[in-house]
Design an enzyme around this catalytic site. Structure first.
Site: not given
Ligand code: HAS
Ligand code: CU
Length: 563
Positions: A388-389
């Site tokens: 994930h990260f």
């Molecule tokens: Fe996370 C653990 C929940 C986002 C980083 N996360 C981590 C850890 C890191 C990390 C480093 O609830 C580990 C820490 C450790 O060492 O223990 N995370 C979330 C949730 C989101 C989320 C709900 N995380 C991130 C982001 C990070 C990041 C951003 C770094 C930059 N995370 C967790 C949880 C844990 C966790 C638990 C703990 C788990 C455990 O058991 O330890 C959300 O905010 C994500 C929302 C994002 C979206 C995606 C939107 C998409 C977009 C792209 C658009 C694409 C386009 C494509 C326009 C809903 C904006 C264009 C197309 C073309 C063709 C060009």
């Protein structure tokens, strides 16, 4: 008109586009370049340890006793997660503020002092890790005890970033005084919001240092593990949003310039950042779902708020697609696939950021899985989290930063981008490497592979053999990433070193806002007020859990040095 004709027309139009191009001062450019190159150095060194990490896990190598696995893992995590990202974001946000708030003879003393303080802190912490006196991983969980130099170094690095914040805010206040009726220019607003969030978040880790430093100096007998973990994660979640806000700043305000697009809406962009400011802190307990000593009610509240912090990311996804579509329609392109083909995939600045966006689709959804208490119990402390990260900070964040560097470094040095074809190959190689690596990690996690442990073969157990293939695939993906980082360094440093200056100085533009977007309500510009609300929310979300920590009988754990 064929897509090729449209592309040619777009190029011609871009040359005369009414983008926001502000004057550059060589003094300011030098300062920003130091931040960017310091980040580059941390990335290069961190990548070497990343390669060793991947190879150790795949059983290709065994780290020698004089530079053991945990020392290498700590160096990798700290250099990548804390040093590379932070220096890039301080450079980027300083740049965005200075470029959009032009000012003659801007005082740069505070900015330089802050940079120097950050470097001193980094060097202290890095040397302590490399010397083997701080193998506590990037989360420095107690009761693992590092040398005080590590904690001092980390604290000094953070104090330096507070100096950067003060400099950004001083410039915004200067602008507001002279232009009371005007909105803060969008890139400067996004930079200031990011750093207000950062200061609120880092209060937690600085408070933690008030416990860890006296303890590591031997002044206190033991440490309250639950309390230090809570203070860490109060900071740890907003830390990851600090990273993504840097990428969002680029996606919203810079990427549209690569296809002559406009920002979909100034108001939506500000609102997304205000929501990130408000919701990044009161969610930290989603990292502590399985920790004892925190009641289910508080865990539930933080889980609910985590679904709140997802909203601005969905808004961002919507706004980006809208930006693409509006630009394509203006050029006469219709339909989904034609819009995708219309985008400038041969420009490494666009391609890197866009591949990062694609990675954030599975990355964000994985986050939503983690956010659910019952699902997290399955994946917590497994390789899934490592997957994930890497697909978040190693994907959308780092890939967008290297892509933006291909625009920033030429603009800051006045030189042409060196080896643009290698730059384009580099972002693709990164994309392939990080995809292979993080998908395998997610998969291994589902099979039960643990994170943070040097021997994942469990002395040859049959169950552990089941995830060996995934670990090999992750190691190979990591090798691609390592080569990709080397290619990035070659282009980024080569751009500075090549003697030939560009005939026309490279330009760095910020995109204008779409003419049809609604006006931004004045309330969205009230940074101080939003900062106060964010602080109040953080206090409300943590006063109960902290009270629970203090109300429990205090067991102070003795220090451990397992290495
Ligand atoms: Fe996370 C653990 C929940 C986002 C980083 N996360 C981590 C850890 C890191 C990390 C480093 O609830 C580990 C820490 C450790 O060492 O223990 N995370 C979330 C949730 C989101 C989320 C709900 N995380 C991130 C982001 C990070 C990041 C951003 C770094 C930059 N995370 C967790 C949880 C844990 C966790 C638990 C703990 C788990 C455990 O058991 O330890 C959300 O905010 C994500 C929302 C994002 C979206 C995606 C939107 C998409 C977009 C792209 C658009 C694409 C386009 C494509 C326009 C809903 C904006 C264009 C197309 C073309 C063709 C060009
Ligand atoms: Cu989190």
């Amino acid at each position: 008109m064929s897509i090729t004709d449209i592309r040619a027309a777009r190029e011609a139009e871009r040359a005369t586009a009414p983008s926001l191009l502000a004057g550059a001062s060589p003094r300011e450019n030098t300062l920003v370049l130091w931040h960017i190159y310091t980040a580059t150095a941390a990335l290069a060194l961190g990548a070497l340890f990343g390669l060793l990490q991947g190879f150790s896990r795949a059983d290709f190598i065994v780290m020698p006793a004089w530079f053991d696995y945990y020392r290498m893992l700590t160096a990798h995590g700290v250099l990548m997660a804390l040093v590379f990202t932070t220096f890039f974001i301080t450079g980027l946000c300083t740049f965005a503020t200075y470029r959009r708030i032009p000012r003659e003879d801007r005082p740069l003393r505070l900015a330089w002092i802050s940079y120097a303080v950050m470097v001193v802190g980094t060097v202290m912490a890095a040397l302590t890790i490399l010397s083997g006196n701080a193998s506590v991983l990037y989360t420095f969980y107690a009761p693992l005890k590092a040398s005080p130099w590590f904690y001092f170094g980390a604290t000094i690095l953070i104090l330096g970033t507070w100096g950067v914040t003060a400099d950004i805010i001083e410039n915004v206040v200067w602008f507001k005084r002279r232009n009371p009726g005007d909105r803060i220019p969008l890139p400067a607003f996004l930079a200031a919001t990011t750093f207000i969030m950062w200061v609120i978040a880092t209060l937690g880790v600085v408070a933690e240092m008030f416990i860890l430093i006296p303890w590591s100096l031997g002044w206190t007998a033991g440490v309250d593990v639950g309390l230090t973990r809570m203070l860490f994660w109060y900071f740890g979640h907003p830390l990851v949003y600090f990273w993504i806000m840097g990428a969002y700043l680029i996606w919203y305000t810079v990427i549209p310039t690569t296809f002559n697009g406009r920002i979909f809406s100034d108001a939506l962009t500000r609102l997304a950042f205000i929501l990130l400011l408000l919701f990044s802190t009161p969610v930290g307990i989603h990292h502590q779902f399985v920790d004892p000593g925190i009641s289910a009610g508080w865990k539930w509240l933080h889980m609910l708020l985590t679904y709140g912090v997802v909203v601005p990311s969905f808004m961002t996804a919507f706004a980006l697609f809208a930006t693409f579509e509006l630009a394509a329609r203006r050029a006469g392109v219709r339909g989904f696939w034609n819009t995708i083909r219309f985008l400038p995939w041969r420009d490494p600045v666009f391609a890197g950021a866009a591949l990062g966006m694609l990675l954030f689709i599975p990355g964000g959804f994985g986050g939503i899985v983690n956010a659910s208490y019952s699902m997290d119990v399955l994946v917590h402390n497994t390789m899934w989290i490592v997957g994930h990260f890497h697909i978040t900070v190693g994907g959308p964040v780092a890939l967008t930063f290297v892509a933006a560097a291909y625009r920033l470094v030429p603009a800051l040095t006045g030189r042409k981008l060196f080896a643009p074809k290698i730059a384009l190959a580099q972002v693709w190689m990164w994309f392939i490497g990080v995809t292979a690596m993080s998908l395998s990690m997610h998969w291994a996690g589902l099979l039960g592979a643990p994170r943070r442990s040097s021997d994942v073969s469990y002395l040859g157990s049959a169950v552990a053999a089941g995830w060996h293939g995934q670990m090999v695939a992750a190691g190979l993906g990591g090798a691609l990433l390592f080569v990709s980082v080397l290619m990035f360094v070659y282009v980024a440093v080569g751009t500075r070193l090549q003697n030939e200056r560009a005939a026309e100085p490279a330009q760095f533009r910020f995109a204008p806002v779409d003419e049809e977007a609604m006006n931004t309500p004045a309330i969205f510009d009230r940074l101080g007020a939003w900062g106060a609300v964010a602080l109040a929310l953080a206090v409300l979300a943590y006063v109960g859990p902290l009270h629970q920590q203090f109300a429990q009988p205090h067991y102070l754990a003795p220090a451990m040095r397992t290495w």
